[in-house]
Every structure is written in C-alpha cells, then in structure tokens.
Scaffold this active site. Structure first.
Site, PDB file in Angstrom:
ATOM      1  N   ALA A 163       9.270  -2.444 -10.628  1.00  0.00           N
ATOM      2  CA  ALA A 163       8.036  -3.231 -10.834  1.00  0.00           C
ATOM      3  C   ALA A 163       8.157  -4.390  -9.776  1.00  0.00           C
ATOM      4  CB  ALA A 163       8.134  -4.214 -12.082  1.00  0.00           C
ATOM      5  N   GLY A 197       5.463   1.619   4.513  1.00  0.00           N
ATOM      6  CA  GLY A 197       6.296   2.703   5.171  1.00  0.00           C
ATOM      7  C   GLY A 197       6.477   3.924   4.058  1.00  0.00           C
ATOM      8  N   ASP A 198       6.431   3.595   2.781  1.00  0.00           N
ATOM      9  CA  ASP A 198       6.215   4.574   1.703  1.00  0.00           C
ATOM     10  C   ASP A 198       4.964   5.500   1.590  1.00  0.00           C
ATOM     11  OD1 ASP A 198       8.809   3.538   0.806  1.00  0.00           O
ATOM     12  OD2 ASP A 198       7.834   2.050  -0.575  1.00  0.00           O
ATOM     13  N   SER A 218      -2.908  -0.494  -2.509  1.00  0.00           N
ATOM     14  CA  SER A 218      -3.507  -0.278  -1.105  1.00  0.00           C
ATOM     15  C   SER A 218      -3.489   1.049  -0.561  1.00  0.00           C
ATOM     16  CB  SER A 218      -2.501  -1.383  -0.216  1.00  0.00           C
ATOM     17  OG  SER A 218      -1.116  -0.444   0.190  1.00  0.00           O
TER      18      SER A 218
END
Length: 349
Positions: free
Chosen positions: A14, A293-294, A333
C-alpha cells in the site's frame, strides 16, 4: 503458446503518498498535502502495468489478511491481471491460495501488508521508505508451489523487495522452465552469480547502476576510481558482471540498451558481438515519477513475452514510462495500449 506473457514475482504494498514543496532536511519538519493511499509495490506495479497494456499476466506475491491486502487484490483484478498467484497472510501450507486470489491462506498476525511511505516534491521527484510486511514472508517454498505459473510463463520479472533467496529461487525456476528472466535489482543488493547470469536483461536506473558497480569493485580499488563516468561505460561494466544483457533507464533521457547483437557496431549476435543503443524518451511534463520505472519494466517484460527484440521492447517501454509520469500515483497513472498508440500518433503529427 504460453498461458502468460509475463509472470511477475515480487512485492505488493500500500503506497501512502504525501505531496510537499520540498523534502525536509535532517531534524526538520515540513507540512505536506493530505495523505492519499494507492496500490503499489514494485511487483504489483509491474503486473498492473503489463495487464493494462493487454498482457496475460499474474503476480506471485504475498499480502496481509487486512484492508490493504484486499485493496491490492482488487487493484490487480481491475487492471486485468489473473489473481492466481496472490497469497494472503502466512500460509500453513506454502502456496495456498483460493480461486479469488485472496483467501486461501491462514491469517498471519505478524504479516501485515507491506507499506511504502512516499513523499513527492513540487518537481515530481519522489523518496520512498518501504516496510516489507508480508512481502518478507514470500519464500522459496512458495516459488516451488507455483510451478504451474512458471511453466506457463514466457517471461518472469523480478525485483528485490522480497527476500533475496526467493528471488534466486524464482530466477532458477524460470530458467528450468525456459522462461526469460527480467530482473530489476531494486533496492540494490549483491546477487548470486548464477542469478546474474540468467538476467536478460538486468534493468537498472542510474542510481542502482552506480551502487551495483561500486559494490562489485575490488577492495584494492582507489576511492573514485570506477568505470561509471557515463552510461555507455556503465553498460560495459555491468555486462562484465555476468548478465546476458543490460538496460539502464535514464529518466527523461530515455534508456540505454547493451548486449549481444545490440547496435550496428555489435555485429551478428551469433558471433558474440556486443554493442549499445540509446533510446530517447518523448518529452513530457512530469507530475509524479512514482512507479514510472515499474511501468517501464512491466511493459518491457510484456513486449519480450510477445516476441519483440530487446531494443524494440525498450522503445515501447520508454513510451509507457514517459506517459506514466504525466499522471499522479503509480498504478493509476499507467496507460493502456490505446493511450500509448495515441501518444505516438500525436508525437509524429
């Protein structure tokens, strides 16, 4: 035909996010925005990013039997990921999970869902502190129990927010079943040599590259003497550590790809030629870099699972990462494939 384009083995957290004008210095208190809670964790982020793009993906992770764990399970389903690998609490039997992906394991009182405390400054840059919680209970036994997931995967993506022994077990299981290994060593840690040798690619940002190279230096090296003066030199030094290929992400500057058969100077891949290619990023206005980045790595793993070459996969992933920073939050996002296609058409108009 693989059942999954991408299996992500990693963390689910979370994200507790506070915006502020600037980060506090040591001993300083600053006021921030109201706190916002988002689904996150590097593993969950990568799986969600790939699923939003249309990937057949699942996440092997462990969450607590609590409200945050339920939020993370729902976020995976909402993104389009298969919840088959999501484990809850500390299982009596490794790998226990029910059809919903959230309720088959015994509740572990000492294993709350992992939490990431995130501050985002006015420039959109973030700082993160992670409390691993249930992520620290994902074990090599869980990997062994998930054999069917590894057998079905074209690509297995890994990060280091879970125990290193579990990462190593997952990389070896991927190799055993013929899956390609994508590994992001974040947070940075020294990897076993046989695990490094399976990485294709090893994906790092500039900070992670510097730390990994510094950690690999000989004790006899003089301070400041390192091969990391520019990304091109980093790539060669990183390849020397043993991975099959390397991708260095460069933020707004895009990414650098290095490995056999990469770039015109490399020569034929079968001849063992090694080269580098810089992939530029579209220019965007950054709102929040959390999870970008993920998004990049999830997109990269998906495109590799579809059969793209490494450079082409990185070109696509750079566009996904650029779009991700234009919106607040991490998983919220992440763009769809239609968003990426639309943004590409706008940039060429």
């Amino acid at each position: 035909m693989h059942g999954y384009d991408l299996l992500v083995v990693g963390s689910a957290n979370a994200d507790l996010v506070i915006g502020l004008e600037r980060r506090p210095g040591p001993g300083e208190t600053v006021l921030g925005s109201d706190m916002v809670i988002h689904p996150g964790g590097k593993g969950a982020n990568q799986a969600a990013a790939a699923a939003r793009l249309g990937a057949r993906t699942t996440l092997l992770a462990r969450v607590g039997a609590d409200a945050y764990g339920r939020m993370l399970a729902e976020a995976q389903r909402a993104a389009g990921a298969d919840p088959a690998g999501l484990l809850t609490g500390v299982a009596d039997a490794p790998g226990t999970v029910d059809s919903s992906g959230t309720g088959g394991a015994a509740e572990g009182e000492d294993a709350p869902t992992g939490v990431a405390l995130i501050t985002v400054d006015a420039a959109g840059d973030n700082s993160i502190v992670v409390s691993p919680g249930a992520n620290a209970r994902l074990t090599p036994d869980d990997v062994a129990a998930a054999r069917d997931l590894f057998e079905a995967a074209a690509v297995v993506s890994l990060q280091l927010e879970i125990p290193l022994e579990t990462v190593a077990a997952a990389a070896r299981a991927a190799a055993e079943h013929g899956a390609r290994v994508v590994l992001n060593p974040s947070p940075p840690a020294r990897l076993p040599q046989d695990v490094l040798a399976l990485c294709d690619p090893l994906v790092l940002n500039e900070h992670e590259a510097r730390l990994l190279l510094a950690d690999s230096q000989s004790p006899d090296s003089e301070p400041g003497q390192s091969p990391e003066s520019d990304p091109g030199e980093w790539a060669g030094a990183l390849l020397a550590l043993g991975p099959r290929s390397v991708v260095v992400t460069l933020g707004a500057e895009g990414a650098l790809v290095a490995g056999p058969g990469v770039g015109a100077a490399a020569g034929p891949e079968e001849a063992g030629g090694t080269g580098t290619v810089r992939v530029p990023s579209p220019r965007v206005r950054a709102v929040d870099t959390t999870g970008a980045g993920d998004a990049f790595t999830g997109a990269l793993g998906w495109r590799l699972g579809r059969g793209d070459g490494l450079v082409d996969a990185v070109r696509y992933a750079v566009r996904v990462g650029a779009l991700a920073v234009t919106r607040p939050g991490a998983q919220e996002s992440y763009p769809s494939a239609a968003d990426v296609e639309s943004a590409g058409q706008e940039s060429t108009a």
